[in-house]
Design a protein around this motif. Structure first.
Motif, short mmCIF file in Angstrom:
data_model
loop_
_atom_site.label_atom_id
_atom_site.label_comp_id
_atom_site.label_asym_id
_atom_site.label_seq_id
_atom_site.Cartn_x
_atom_site.Cartn_y
_atom_site.Cartn_z
N TRP A 1 -3.15 -1.32 1.18
CA TRP A 1 -1.65 -1.71 1.12
C TRP A 1 -1.48 -3.04 0.89
N GLY A 2 -2.04 -3.88 1.87
CA GLY A 2 -2.26 -5.26 1.99
C GLY A 2 -2.51 -5.96 0.59
N LEU A 3 -3.81 -5.34 0.27
CA LEU A 3 -4.19 -5.78 -1.24
C LEU A 3 -3.32 -5.58 -2.15
N ALA A 4 -2.84 -4.51 -2.29
CA ALA A 4 -1.93 -4.14 -3.35
C ALA A 4 -0.58 -4.96 -3.40
N LEU B 1 -0.76 -8.45 -2.54
CA LEU B 1 -1.24 -9.43 -3.07
C LEU B 1 -1.48 -9.29 -4.34
N ALA B 2 -1.81 -8.26 -4.93
CA ALA B 2 -2.17 -8.16 -6.37
C ALA B 2 -0.88 -8.31 -7.29
N ILE B 3 0.25 -7.60 -6.61
CA ILE B 3 1.55 -7.64 -7.23
C ILE B 3 2.03 -8.92 -7.18
N TRP C 1 9.60 -9.88 -5.27
CA TRP C 1 10.33 -8.88 -4.53
C TRP C 1 9.87 -7.53 -4.26
N LEU C 2 9.10 -7.04 -5.22
CA LEU C 2 8.56 -5.85 -4.78
C LEU C 2 7.43 -5.92 -3.72
N ALA C 3 6.79 -7.01 -3.66
CA ALA C 3 5.58 -7.23 -3.08
C ALA C 3 6.11 -7.44 -1.33
N LEU C 4 7.45 -8.30 -1.34
CA LEU C 4 8.05 -8.32 -0.21
C LEU C 4 8.54 -6.99 0.22
N ALA C 5 9.11 -6.19 -0.66
CA ALA C 5 9.87 -4.88 -0.16
C ALA C 5 8.63 -4.10 0.27
N MET C 6 7.34 -4.22 0.11
CA MET C 6 6.43 -3.71 0.70
C MET C 6 5.97 -3.79 2.16
N VAL C 7 6.50 -4.96 2.72
CA VAL C 7 6.27 -5.28 4.02
C VAL C 7 6.73 -4.16 5.27
#
Length: 99
Positions: free
Chosen positions: A19-22, A24-26, A40-46
């Motif tokens: 999940w963390g790597l995803a 970063l990739a996004i 924003w999507l990467a931040l929303a995954m936090v």
């Protein structure tokens, strides 16, 4: 650590790392494309990552009742994360529709 079997632990830890790597990739994908809305999507995954870490921590301590607050934290972060990711996905779709 007796609450989960070794293979189950492997899946839990691998999922958190994945999940963390995803995330970063996004974030990098958005940078390369010059589309900051991907951030924003990467931040929303936090919140979902926090949720997963809370679950792993609770299991690490054999699901101790003294740490039951982690279950509540996990549930709250899951709801917040799902809502945030839905909004971020909507934002991406909205941006795509204007292109």
């Amino acid at each position: 650590m007796h609450a989960l079997s070794l293979p189950t632990w492997w899946i839990h830890v691998a999922s958190v790392l994945e999940w963390g790597l995803a995330m970063l990739a996004i974030q990098r994908w958005g940078q390369r494309r010059g589309e900051p809305e991907w951030n924003w999507l990467a931040l929303a995954m936090v919140p979902a990552l926090i949720s997963a870490m809370a679950a792993c921590t609770w299991h690490l301590f054999d699901n101790a009742q003294e740490l039951y607050g982690l279950v509540v934290l996990q549930a709250g972060c899951t709801v917040l994360g799902n809502a945030a990711m839905a909004l971020a996905a909507w934002n991406l779709q909205r941006k795509r529709a204007t292109l």
